[in-house]
Design a protein around this motif. Sequence first.
Motif, PDB file in Angstrom:
ATOM      1  N   ALA A  55       0.846  -1.213   0.000  1.00 40.77           N
ATOM      2  CA  ALA A  55       0.000   0.000   0.000  1.00 40.77           C
ATOM      3  C   ALA A  55       0.877   1.259   0.000  1.00 40.77           C
ATOM      4  CB  ALA A  55      -0.910  -0.008   1.232  1.00 40.77           C
ATOM      5  N   HIS A  56       1.899   1.269   0.849  1.00 38.14           N
ATOM      6  CA  HIS A  56       2.791   2.439   0.893  1.00 38.14           C
ATOM      7  C   HIS A  56       3.460   2.657  -0.474  1.00 38.14           C
ATOM      8  CE1 HIS A  56       2.153   2.425   5.110  1.00 38.14           C
ATOM      9  NE2 HIS A  56       3.106   1.607   5.473  1.00 38.14           N
ATOM     10  N   SER A  57       3.810   1.553  -1.147  1.00 34.58           N
ATOM     11  CA  SER A  57       4.478   1.668  -2.450  1.00 34.58           C
ATOM     12  C   SER A  57       3.559   2.382  -3.444  1.00 34.58           C
ATOM     13  CB  SER A  57       4.836   0.291  -3.017  1.00 34.58           C
ATOM     14  OG  SER A  57       5.607  -0.428  -2.100  1.00 34.58           O
ATOM     15  N   GLU A  58       2.283   2.023  -3.398  1.00 30.79           N
ATOM     16  CA  GLU A  58       1.335   2.671  -4.322  1.00 30.79           C
ATOM     17  C   GLU A  58       1.239   4.169  -4.013  1.00 30.79           C
ATOM     18  OE1 GLU A  58      -0.157   1.195  -6.818  1.00 30.79           O
ATOM     19  OE2 GLU A  58       0.002  -0.945  -6.384  1.00 30.79           O
ATOM     20  N   ILE A  59       1.209   4.506  -2.750  1.00 26.22           N
ATOM     21  CA  ILE A  59       1.021   5.917  -2.373  1.00 26.22           C
ATOM     22  C   ILE A  59       2.297   6.726  -2.675  1.00 26.22           C
ATOM     23  CG2 ILE A  59       0.588   7.458  -0.388  1.00 26.22           C
ATOM     24  CD1 ILE A  59      -1.909   5.841  -1.445  1.00 26.22           C
ATOM     25  N   ASN A  67       4.956  14.290 -10.733  1.00 24.32           N
ATOM     26  CA  ASN A  67       5.961  15.271 -11.137  1.00 24.32           C
ATOM     27  C   ASN A  67       5.757  15.747 -12.583  1.00 24.32           C
ATOM     28  OD1 ASN A  67       8.465  16.617 -11.358  1.00 24.32           O
ATOM     29  ND2 ASN A  67       9.542  14.760 -11.942  1.00 24.32           N
ATOM     30  N   TRP A  68       5.138  14.880 -13.440  1.00 19.57           N
ATOM     31  CA  TRP A  68       5.004  15.224 -14.865  1.00 19.57           C
ATOM     32  C   TRP A  68       3.590  15.625 -15.269  1.00 19.57           C
ATOM     33  CZ3 TRP A  68       8.322  16.503 -18.564  1.00 19.57           C
ATOM     34  CH2 TRP A  68       9.677  16.311 -18.271  1.00 19.57           C
ATOM     35  N   ILE A  69       2.651  15.636 -14.332  1.00 18.30           N
ATOM     36  CA  ILE A  69       1.267  15.938 -14.741  1.00 18.30           C
ATOM     37  C   ILE A  69       1.181  17.345 -15.353  1.00 18.30           C
ATOM     38  CG2 ILE A  69      -1.086  16.369 -13.903  1.00 18.30           C
ATOM     39  CD1 ILE A  69      -0.753  13.959 -12.050  1.00 18.30           C
ATOM     40  N   ALA A  83      -5.191  10.020 -14.732  1.00 21.82           N
ATOM     41  CA  ALA A  83      -6.007   8.835 -14.423  1.00 21.82           C
ATOM     42  C   ALA A  83      -5.131   7.742 -13.809  1.00 21.82           C
ATOM     43  CB  ALA A  83      -6.686   8.322 -15.689  1.00 21.82           C
ATOM     44  N   LYS A  84      -3.913   7.607 -14.320  1.00 23.00           N
ATOM     45  CA  LYS A  84      -3.026   6.548 -13.825  1.00 23.00           C
ATOM     46  C   LYS A  84      -2.635   6.826 -12.369  1.00 23.00           C
ATOM     47  CE  LYS A  84       1.266   4.102 -14.907  1.00 23.00           C
ATOM     48  NZ  LYS A  84       2.123   4.165 -13.748  1.00 23.00           N
ATOM     49  N   VAL A  85      -2.263   8.081 -12.095  1.00 23.07           N
ATOM     50  CA  VAL A  85      -1.836   8.418 -10.729  1.00 23.07           C
ATOM     51  C   VAL A  85      -3.013   8.249  -9.762  1.00 23.07           C
ATOM     52  CG1 VAL A  85      -0.966  10.291  -9.273  1.00 23.07           C
ATOM     53  CG2 VAL A  85       0.058   9.891 -11.517  1.00 23.07           C
ATOM     54  N   GLN A  86      -4.202   8.594 -10.253  1.00 27.75           N
ATOM     55  CA  GLN A  86      -5.403   8.421  -9.423  1.00 27.75           C
ATOM     56  C   GLN A  86      -5.663   6.924  -9.143  1.00 27.75           C
ATOM     57  OE1 GLN A  86      -8.590  10.462 -11.307  1.00 27.75           O
ATOM     58  NE2 GLN A  86      -9.586  10.970  -9.391  1.00 27.75           N
ATOM     59  N   GLU A  88      -3.451   4.728  -8.822  1.00 29.55           N
ATOM     60  CA  GLU A  88      -2.486   4.282  -7.806  1.00 29.55           C
ATOM     61  C   GLU A  88      -2.949   4.664  -6.397  1.00 29.55           C
ATOM     62  OE1 GLU A  88       0.824   5.829  -9.885  1.00 29.55           O
ATOM     63  OE2 GLU A  88       0.730   4.110 -11.219  1.00 29.55           O
ATOM     64  N   ALA A  89      -3.570   5.835  -6.279  1.00 34.40           N
ATOM     65  CA  ALA A  89      -4.156   6.208  -4.976  1.00 34.40           C
ATOM     66  C   ALA A  89      -5.204   5.168  -4.599  1.00 34.40           C
ATOM     67  CB  ALA A  89      -4.786   7.593  -5.057  1.00 34.40           C
ATOM     68  N   GLY A  90      -6.025   4.783  -5.589  1.00 34.54           N
ATOM     69  CA  GLY A  90      -7.067   3.783  -5.325  1.00 34.54           C
ATOM     70  C   GLY A  90      -6.463   2.461  -4.883  1.00 34.54           C
ATOM     71  N   HIS A  91      -5.375   2.032  -5.548  1.00 36.57           N
ATOM     72  CA  HIS A  91      -4.740   0.760  -5.168  1.00 36.57           C
ATOM     73  C   HIS A  91      -4.262   0.829  -3.722  1.00 36.57           C
ATOM     74  CE1 HIS A  91      -3.520   0.037  -9.664  1.00 36.57           C
ATOM     75  NE2 HIS A  91      -4.819   0.100  -9.481  1.00 36.57           N
ATOM     76  N   GLY A  92      -3.666   1.963  -3.375  1.00 40.02           N
ATOM     77  CA  GLY A  92      -3.203   2.127  -1.997  1.00 40.02           C
ATOM     78  C   GLY A  92      -4.364   1.965  -1.030  1.00 40.02           C
ATOM     79  N   LEU A  93      -5.504   2.563  -1.372  1.00 39.43           N
ATOM     80  CA  LEU A  93      -6.644   2.503  -0.451  1.00 39.43           C
ATOM     81  C   LEU A  93      -7.223   1.095  -0.336  1.00 39.43           C
ATOM     82  CD1 LEU A  93      -8.419   5.925  -1.109  1.00 39.43           C
ATOM     83  CD2 LEU A  93      -6.591   5.363   0.477  1.00 39.43           C
ATOM     84  N   TYR A  94      -7.311   0.350  -1.481  1.00 42.77           N
ATOM     85  CA  TYR A  94      -7.820  -1.031  -1.348  1.00 42.77           C
ATOM     86  C   TYR A  94      -6.896  -1.813  -0.427  1.00 42.77           C
ATOM     87  CZ  TYR A  94      -9.352  -0.320  -6.320  1.00 42.77           C
ATOM     88  OH  TYR A  94      -9.809   0.146  -7.520  1.00 42.77           O
TER      89      TYR A  94
END
Length: 326
Positions: A55-59, A67-69, A83-86, A88-94
């Motif tokens: 989870a920490h890795s995803e966050i 950095n590139w958005i 969308a991709k970075v978002q 990853e936030a979702g993966h961290g939360l699951y």
Amino acid sequence: MTAPADLSVAGDPQAAEAGRARFDELIAADSRVEPRDWMPEAYRKTLIRQISQHAHSEIIGMQPESNWITRAPSLKRKAILMAKVQDEAGHGLYLYSAAQTLGISRDEMMAQLIEGRARYSSIFNYPTPTWADMGAIGWLVDGAAICNQVPLCRASYGPYGRAMVRICKEESFHQRQGFEILLELMQGTEAQRQMAQDAVDRWYWPSLMMFGPPDEQSPNSAQSMAWNIKRFSNDDLRQRFVGMLVPQAEVLGVTLPDPNLAWNEAEQRYDMSEIDWTEFEEVLAGRGPANAERLRRRREAHDEGAWVREAAAEYARKQAEQSAAA
Ligand code: BYC
């Protein structure tokens, strides 16, 4: 903190014995262990360790790409990257939710991360100086993540395996978008081709390190495999990954930066150069190129988000007050 599963049999040796027998049966039958089942303390701890690190890795993994958005080369690329970075936030939360079913709180996991007591994947301690890094991260980092994580969909702990199914679907899209960024650059100008090759040169070896230390130096693998958490060893997955990359690198027209990379017909695997494990150890010890920056940014974001957490807690308190009064 004690897991709910342990509380249910506390002080009842017979129930604990039955719980253990049932756990052994579930593992032997390659079935799923669920949060309410009895489980050995070491199994619970191993899962908390692996799932919270994941989870920490995803966050933390959101940082090199976010950095590139603002500097993505087109509106389309910006929308895809956001969308991709978002995701990853979702993966961290699951994953935090899956770890919470084992009896650790989100606050405790977050404290471990921001106080520097938790691990997260070594890969996110490298900088992203060019746009081609977005392609290399998608192709190599998400590619390695897929290799490692598809077998985790069958992990014995139910909430983890189920979270991984959804995560893997999204990772496949991430990997393809990275491949496509590199393909476009490789079909561009000489400077663009060089930028793509340079990014591949910088991310190739760190992506191989994502699979963890060599098997003989992996203290957790044997037990995790016996419990059907891990299905393949670190080295087996690394080999599988390289096997996947070779034909894709040919399509892209990039060179994988290992002069000793060659198919070994007799052993049915790729020969490759020795990985620089000293670099891996340095990164794990907090001395990688971007470790300090990643943690500093994570702490800042946590502090900046304090008002949101306070507002949500206050709203929940008012709602509870209202329903108690109704
Ligand atoms: N980085 O006994 P071993 C993503 C540690 S997210 C840092 O082999 P295990 C993505 C290991 O924790 C990618 N530490 O351990 C996100 C252990 O230390 P502790 C993350 C590492 O657990 C956003 C020690 O070394 N993926 O893909 O059996 C954008 C000995 O290792 C690393 C996951 O977390 C490393 N690379 O195997 C894009 C997947 N490797 O805990 C992409 C789930 C090892 O004893 N995790 N260590 O202090 C796993 O599959 C396993 O935990 C690992 C390690 C294969 C990573």
